[in-house]
Design a protein around this motif. Structure first.
Motif, mmCIF file in Angstrom:
data_model
loop_
_atom_site.group_PDB
_atom_site.id
_atom_site.type_symbol
_atom_site.label_atom_id
_atom_site.label_comp_id
_atom_site.label_asym_id
_atom_site.label_seq_id
_atom_site.Cartn_x
_atom_site.Cartn_y
_atom_site.Cartn_z
ATOM 1 N N THR A 133 -51.808 35.508 -49.740
ATOM 2 C CA THR A 133 -52.593 35.951 -48.475
ATOM 3 C C THR A 133 -50.893 35.194 -47.946
ATOM 4 O O THR A 133 -49.867 35.254 -46.832
ATOM 5 C CB THR A 133 -53.111 36.013 -47.741
ATOM 6 O OG1 THR A 133 -54.539 36.553 -48.839
ATOM 7 C CG2 THR A 133 -53.177 36.738 -46.247
ATOM 8 N N ARG B 262 -44.156 39.112 -41.903
ATOM 9 C CA ARG B 262 -46.046 39.053 -41.643
ATOM 10 C C ARG B 262 -45.814 40.109 -39.977
ATOM 11 O O ARG B 262 -46.244 41.142 -39.718
ATOM 12 C CB ARG B 262 -46.717 38.029 -41.117
ATOM 13 C CG ARG B 262 -47.729 38.836 -41.063
ATOM 14 C CD ARG B 262 -48.942 37.689 -41.010
ATOM 15 N NE ARG B 262 -49.981 37.891 -40.068
ATOM 16 C CZ ARG B 262 -50.798 37.489 -40.064
ATOM 17 N NH1 ARG B 262 -52.162 37.284 -41.334
ATOM 18 N NH2 ARG B 262 -52.244 37.822 -38.440
ATOM 19 N N THR C 14 -40.411 44.711 -46.521
ATOM 20 C CA THR C 14 -41.508 43.774 -45.980
ATOM 21 C C THR C 14 -42.221 43.881 -47.162
ATOM 22 O O THR C 14 -42.617 44.905 -47.736
ATOM 23 C CB THR C 14 -42.372 43.591 -45.156
ATOM 24 O OG1 THR C 14 -41.138 44.155 -43.861
ATOM 25 C CG2 THR C 14 -42.381 41.966 -44.575
ATOM 26 N N TYR D 173 -43.905 43.884 -41.110
ATOM 27 C CA TYR D 173 -44.710 44.224 -42.177
ATOM 28 C C TYR D 173 -44.972 45.657 -41.036
ATOM 29 O O TYR D 173 -45.493 46.599 -42.205
ATOM 30 C CB TYR D 173 -45.719 43.484 -43.043
ATOM 31 C CG TYR D 173 -46.488 44.623 -43.903
ATOM 32 C CD1 TYR D 173 -45.694 44.887 -44.979
ATOM 33 C CD2 TYR D 173 -47.201 44.573 -43.532
ATOM 34 C CE1 TYR D 173 -46.461 45.878 -45.322
ATOM 35 C CE2 TYR D 173 -48.492 45.340 -44.456
ATOM 36 C CZ TYR D 173 -47.543 45.949 -45.627
ATOM 37 O OH TYR D 173 -47.957 46.641 -46.544
ATOM 38 N N TYR E 184 -45.731 36.819 -46.810
ATOM 39 C CA TYR E 184 -44.174 37.242 -46.321
ATOM 40 C C TYR E 184 -43.293 37.003 -47.007
ATOM 41 O O TYR E 184 -42.657 36.574 -45.830
ATOM 42 C CB TYR E 184 -44.795 37.917 -45.175
ATOM 43 C CG TYR E 184 -45.970 39.329 -44.700
ATOM 44 C CD1 TYR E 184 -46.853 38.082 -44.907
ATOM 45 C CD2 TYR E 184 -46.599 40.231 -44.816
ATOM 46 C CE1 TYR E 184 -48.787 38.974 -45.200
ATOM 47 C CE2 TYR E 184 -47.932 40.794 -44.383
ATOM 48 C CZ TYR E 184 -48.454 40.440 -44.675
ATOM 49 O OH TYR E 184 -50.246 40.609 -45.084
ATOM 50 N N GLY F 288 -39.344 39.017 -46.467
ATOM 51 C CA GLY F 288 -38.826 41.004 -45.690
ATOM 52 C C GLY F 288 -37.316 40.254 -45.467
ATOM 53 O O GLY F 288 -36.335 39.361 -45.187
ATOM 54 N N LYS G 166 -45.555 41.851 -48.904
ATOM 55 C CA LYS G 166 -46.862 41.174 -49.408
ATOM 56 C C LYS G 166 -47.552 40.927 -50.446
ATOM 57 O O LYS G 166 -46.915 41.876 -51.023
ATOM 58 C CB LYS G 166 -47.593 41.707 -48.063
ATOM 59 C CG LYS G 166 -48.579 42.714 -48.467
ATOM 60 C CD LYS G 166 -49.404 43.134 -47.107
ATOM 61 C CE LYS G 166 -50.474 43.595 -47.647
ATOM 62 N NZ LYS G 166 -51.863 43.875 -46.451
ATOM 63 N N SER G 167 -48.492 39.996 -50.483
ATOM 64 C CA SER G 167 -49.200 40.145 -51.603
ATOM 65 C C SER G 167 -48.375 40.437 -53.236
ATOM 66 O O SER G 167 -49.096 40.461 -53.907
ATOM 67 C CB SER G 167 -50.094 40.937 -51.640
ATOM 68 O OG SER G 167 -50.795 41.004 -50.284
#
Ligand code: AMP
Length: 582
Positions: free
Chosen positions: A13, A55, A65, A58, A39, A41, A67-68
């Motif tokens: 995160t 973020r 974007t 997102y 994050y 993007g 994430k993770s």
């Protein structure tokens, strides 16, 4: 000058970068924050976004974007971002390169080496992919260390002797528990277990579901467009954070939705009790994982010397409480749980670079502060002065915590709020720092909610306030030097020392009949005997016999200088005295 090596916590995160500065692990911030959301993007013009900006994007443009990405490391999946294809290593490399740049801007020099942390359960393939991500970012990964090892380093760097530590790491999307052994300065992970899809995001989701249910109950089946959904998600996380320090959170979203073309506001109050009920099954899961990890290390609960809390979600009070119930030790969290892995990475990096490294410094309260309330003793007897800790010892300061209390009587118009410092369950055995009363409470049945807040600032000033939730009627006091006061133990040791220095002259007359050495144990025992004699009148025949026997044993032990027998009799007598006195 040797080249600086940076320490990186590359999280699912959030990620952080730290260095050793004047011997101390130091987080490097960018745009005012030391946390970089993991994050990545591309915006509508193809510009790269990393961290907070990505973020934010997102929620509105998830297709642009990523994430993770950590979850995909070592796999062969292709990652799509704004229609383009990427390898997981490439996305991770973007995060690493951003951290590298943050460090370079801070230091004003080029950086080419890093220590990166990885979960203990990462396979060779996942580790290799992380190393490759570093290379793509222009970083030689001089060492990869396990996250629990890094946490242990942050807490126990230069620990002498052996120790078994459990590292409980609950982040936004993942949970890991590791059993770590420290032996002669070597830190080794003995066993690890976890759930790659359990974390604070699940806690948020429970609140989201709760809000959606409330909306449905009030307004029926209404359409929730993505922007309103994103607002609900954000509000849920904020409510969760508030509930870590407060007994209630109020969720208020203006013009959240429309019904038949008319916009309406949404508001809801969530109590910590309701919230804890929602997340309890998740904590149960983590407890099961703990037992699996312990079993595979061939250990049991009692083999663990210490528990370290890592990951932002461990700030949830229920986590600490459940662990304390299970292990009977207060888990440690004085090093910021979001930063402690990066701290450990920086310590390792500094050691490799040959820098002087010292332990992580944190400003903490050495004492517990709390108030008293009607409660039950171990034997189920009601007792009006049960100590309720509000700020626990070893909590970093400044800190502000609130708890809710309930009036025990109908139409109770006055409450007395007392602030204590100490660790004893019986508030009367702790040091009373101050007290005040609130008068004029509403005439309502028992159970009127009173919110009590303790705030300890950097200068050691304790502010205590209490408020009737229903009306906002409040009162407060400030107590100076709350952490530099002499605690009871110090007081007794000091008294003992003074008695020793003064010798016979300063001793109480009744001491003539017993040992005159005046040491601390004797002074304590004599005070206890005095109290026991006072309570004799109200004791039952059986208790009286025990009291007489124990007083005799204490006098004999003091005369003979038999420390063991003295300690034994004093312990037994203090139990009876405690029971009679309450
Ligand atoms: P990490 O992955 O370790 O950075 O942890 C991030 C998670 O910690 C997110 O789910 C946050 O909402 C959660 N978190 C951060 N601060 C708190 C807090 N004070 N109480 C509860 N959860 C928190």
């Amino acid at each position: 000058m040797t080249e600086k090596i940076i320490g990186i916590d590359l999280g699912t995160t959030n990620s952080e970068v730290a260095i050793i500065n004047n011997g101390q692990a130091t987080m490097i911030s960018s745009d005012g924050s030391v946390i970089l959301p993991s994050y990545v993007g591309l915006d509508s013009e193809g510009k790269l976004l990393v961290g907070e900006a990505a973020r934010n994007q997102y929620t509105v443009y998830p297709e642009r974007t990523v994430k993770s990405i950590k979850r995909s490391m070592g796999g062969s999946d292709k990652i799509f971002m704004a229609g383009q294809e990427y390898a997981p290593q490439e996305i991770s490399a973007i995060i690493l390169k951003t951290l590298k740049k943050i460090a370079e801007n801070h230091l004003g020099e080029k950086i080419s080496k890093a220590v990166i942390t990885v979960p203990a359960y990462f396979s060779d393939g996942q580790r290799q992919a992380t190393r490759e991500a570093g290379e793509i970012a222009g970083l030689e990964v001089v060492k990869m260390i396990n996250e629990p090892t890094a946490a242990a380093l942050a807490y126990e760097y230069n620990h002498q002797g052996g120790k078994r530590i459990m590292v409980y790491d609950l982040g936004g999307g993942t949970f890991d528990v590791s059993v770590v052994q420290i032996e002669e300065g070597v830190i080794e992970v003995m066993a690890s277990h976890g759930n790659n899809h359990l974390g604070g995001d699940d806690f948020d989701q429970k609140i989201v579901d709760h809000i959606r249910r409330a909306l449905k109950e009030e307004h029926g089946n209404i359409d929730i467009p993505p922007e309103a959904a994103a607002r609900i998600e954000r509000a849920s996380e904020v409510a969760k954070l508030i509930l870590s320090d407060n007994p209630f959170a109020s969720i208020k979203e203006e013009f959240l939705l429309e019904k038949k073309g008319v916009p309406f506001h949404f508001s809801l109050e969530l109590s910590r009790d309701e919230y804890e009920e929602m997340i309890d099954p998740f904590i149960d899961e983590t407890m099961e994982a703990i037992h699996i990890a312990l079993k595979s290390a061939g250990l049991t609960v009692s083999d663990i010397d210490e528990i370290l809390l890592v990951g932002g979600s461990t700030r949830t009070p229920l986590v600490g409480r459940r662990l304390e119930e299970e292990f009977a030790v207060q888990p440690r969290s004085e090093i910021d749980p979001d930063l402690c892995v990066a701290d450990g990475a920086a310590i390792q990096a500094g050691m490799i670079a040959g820098e002087e490294v010292s332990a992580v410094l944190v400003d903490i309260t050495p004492y517990t502060f709390g108030t008293s309330a009607l409660g039950e003793l171990d034997d189920g007897m009601p007792y009006p002065f049960m100590f309720v800790p509000i700020i626990k010892k070893n909590t970093p300061i400044p800190v502000r915590k609130s708890e809710v209390f309930f009036t025990p009587f109908d139409n109770q118009e006055v409450v007395e709020v007392c602030a204590y410092q100490g660790e004893n369950n019986d508030a009367k055995q702790n040091i009373e720092l101050g007290k005040f009363t609130i008068k004029g409470l509403s005439k309502v049945p028992a159970g009127n909610e009173i919110i009590t807040t303790f705030e300890l600032d950097k200068d050691g000033i304790l502010h205590v306030s209490a408020m009737e939730k229903k009306t906002g009627l409040a009162k407060d006091i400030s107590i100076d030097n709350a952490i530099s006061r002499f605690d009871k133990e110090n007081m007794e040791t000091a008294r003992g020392k003074i008695v020793d220095l003064f010798g016979e002259e300063d001793e109480a007359p009744q001491a003539d009949s017993v040992n005159k050495s005046g040491n601390v144990e004797n002074v304590k025992a004599m005070a206890l005997v005095e109290k026991a004699e006072r309570l004799m009148a109200q004791a039952s025949v059986e208790d009286k016999e025990d009291l007489v026997d124990l007083i005799e044993q204490i006098n004999d032990a003091m005369k003979a200088g038999d420390k063991n027998s003295l300690a034994e009799a004093t312990d037994e007598l203090s139990e009876i005295v405690f029971y009679l006195d309450s």
